[in-house]
Design an enzyme around this catalytic site. Sequence first.
Site, PDB file in Angstrom:
ATOM      1  N   GLN A 113      10.401 -13.964 -40.792  1.00 47.01           N
ATOM      2  CA  GLN A 113      11.696 -14.085 -40.122  1.00 47.01           C
ATOM      3  C   GLN A 113      12.693 -13.070 -40.678  1.00 47.01           C
ATOM      4  OE1 GLN A 113       9.672 -16.620 -40.839  1.00 47.01           O
ATOM      5  NE2 GLN A 113      10.065 -18.409 -39.562  1.00 47.01           N
TER       6      GLN A 113
ATOM      7  N   ASP B 166       0.838  -1.205   0.000  1.00 49.46           N
ATOM      8  CA  ASP B 166       0.000   0.000   0.000  1.00 49.46           C
ATOM      9  C   ASP B 166       0.874   1.257   0.000  1.00 49.46           C
ATOM     10  OD1 ASP B 166      -2.799   0.989   0.156  1.00 49.46           O
ATOM     11  OD2 ASP B 166      -1.986   2.008   1.928  1.00 49.46           O
TER      12      ASP B 166
ATOM     13  N   ARG C   5       1.296 -12.396 -51.315  1.00 49.94           N
ATOM     14  CA  ARG C   5       0.357 -12.579 -50.204  1.00 49.94           C
ATOM     15  C   ARG C   5       0.292 -11.282 -49.409  1.00 49.94           C
ATOM     16  NH1 ARG C   5       3.603 -15.983 -45.367  1.00 49.94           N
ATOM     17  NH2 ARG C   5       5.299 -14.475 -45.203  1.00 49.94           N
TER      18      ARG C   5
ATOM     19  N   ASN D 250       2.164 -13.753 -37.234  1.00 53.86           N
ATOM     20  CA  ASN D 250       1.857 -13.722 -38.663  1.00 53.86           C
ATOM     21  C   ASN D 250       0.342 -13.883 -38.773  1.00 53.86           C
ATOM     22  OD1 ASN D 250       1.921 -13.883 -41.416  1.00 53.86           O
ATOM     23  ND2 ASN D 250       2.971 -15.865 -41.527  1.00 53.86           N
TER      24      ASN D 250
ATOM     25  N   HIS E 118      -2.742 -14.295 -40.500  1.00 45.53           N
ATOM     26  CA  HIS E 118      -2.988 -14.793 -41.858  1.00 45.53           C
ATOM     27  C   HIS E 118      -4.244 -14.186 -42.492  1.00 45.53           C
ATOM     28  CE1 HIS E 118       0.103 -17.617 -40.787  1.00 45.53           C
ATOM     29  NE2 HIS E 118      -0.620 -18.110 -39.801  1.00 45.53           N
TER      30      HIS E 118
HETATM   31  O1  LIG Z   1       6.823 -15.789 -43.123  1.00 50.22           O
HETATM   32  C1  LIG Z   1       6.439 -16.923 -42.757  1.00 50.22           C
HETATM   33  N1  LIG Z   1       7.211 -17.657 -41.891  1.00 50.22           N
HETATM   34  C2  LIG Z   1       6.841 -18.901 -41.452  1.00 50.22           C
HETATM   35  O2  LIG Z   1       7.575 -19.544 -40.649  1.00 50.22           O
HETATM   36  C3  LIG Z   1       5.636 -19.417 -41.947  1.00 50.22           C
HETATM   37  N2  LIG Z   1       4.965 -20.582 -41.740  1.00 50.22           N
HETATM   38  C4  LIG Z   1       3.833 -20.529 -42.465  1.00 50.22           C
HETATM   39  O3  LIG Z   1       2.969 -21.428 -42.503  1.00 50.22           O
HETATM   40  N3  LIG Z   1       3.747 -19.353 -43.165  1.00 50.22           N
HETATM   41  C5  LIG Z   1       4.853 -18.650 -42.842  1.00 50.22           C
HETATM   42  N4  LIG Z   1       5.261 -17.421 -43.225  1.00 50.22           N
END
Ligand SMILES: O=c1[nH]c(=O)c2[nH]c(=O)[nH]c2[nH]1
Length: 305
Positions: free
Chosen positions: A234, A60, A178, A260, A262
């Site tokens: 990465q 406190d 993508r 990531n 999607h």
């Molecule tokens: O940039 C990506 N790294 C991954 O390790 C990975 N794995 C995946 O399914 N998509 C992606 N995309």
Amino acid sequence: MAEGFKIDQRHGKSRVRVARVWRPHSGGHVMVEWEVDVSLFSDCLPSYTSDDNSSIVATDSMKNTVYGKAKECTEELTLERFALLLARHFTTYYPQVTGAIVSIVEKPWERVLIDGKPHSHGFKLGSELHTTEVTMKKCGAVNIISGLKNLSLLKTTQSGFEGFVRDKYTLLPDTRERIVATEVTSSWRYKFANISQIPPAPFCFRQRYNEVKKVLSDTFFGPVDTGVYSPSVQNTLYLMATAVLNRFQEIEWVHLRMPNLHFLPVNMSSKENPNMVKFADDVYLPTSEPHGTIQATISRAMSKL
Ligand SMILES: O=c1[nH]c(=O)c2[nH]c(=O)[nH]c2[nH]1
């Protein structure tokens, strides 16, 4: 230790919320909103092994100290400097306190612009959070980590993923086209190892935070017209972190966590309508889970002398 046991302990107050307004005579108001966590390493073992609380600093009191120190700060300061000030207070004021960890998250209140003009006392909430964690020992040794959360970034092209491991569970096709989207969490360590090494103004932790954020996002996007191709999250993460290390010598390492998020191609068909929605890099299903998580800490290699 008594009875053949060993104990590692610390105690503190979490989620202390404080807002501070400064009202300079000239110019507009300045405000911050912080959530503060305090945790103290202190010599209070009898409180664990007996009913003796005589050396406990009450959580406190820690909470009250946050408000007391906020009041005493009559000049605007950054969350890093407020964390340093609190940690210094706890480790010098109480003989039994040997170390402190003070973490702060700043809420992104931003000055409102009306017709391009900054409002004197109006703020709206932005999106990224500025964070810090200061660890300090009684001798003044410090570890200053700053960071950011919730930096949402997306590119509609200039991203692909190909050449990865293929086995009987692999369905994902190679692609050079993508959407890549992420919500960056980052932290970085300043090299200042003792309070005596922390540079005075004009070095500003807030300015550095803004610059790091800009380097991270500029590197993610690339030049405005052409962008920059990302072969994987990465690789992009690595380029973002090394751009920060190359630019700011006082930063020792950078940690990045990049989900990531999607965006799945939409294809829809029926017997009667086989081409109802045929994916042509146009209609996506945005998802939040499951998502990939790519994270790494990049530091400077020790120089070979
Ligand atoms: O940039 C990506 N790294 C991954 O390790 C990975 N794995 C995946 O399914 N998509 C992606 N995309």
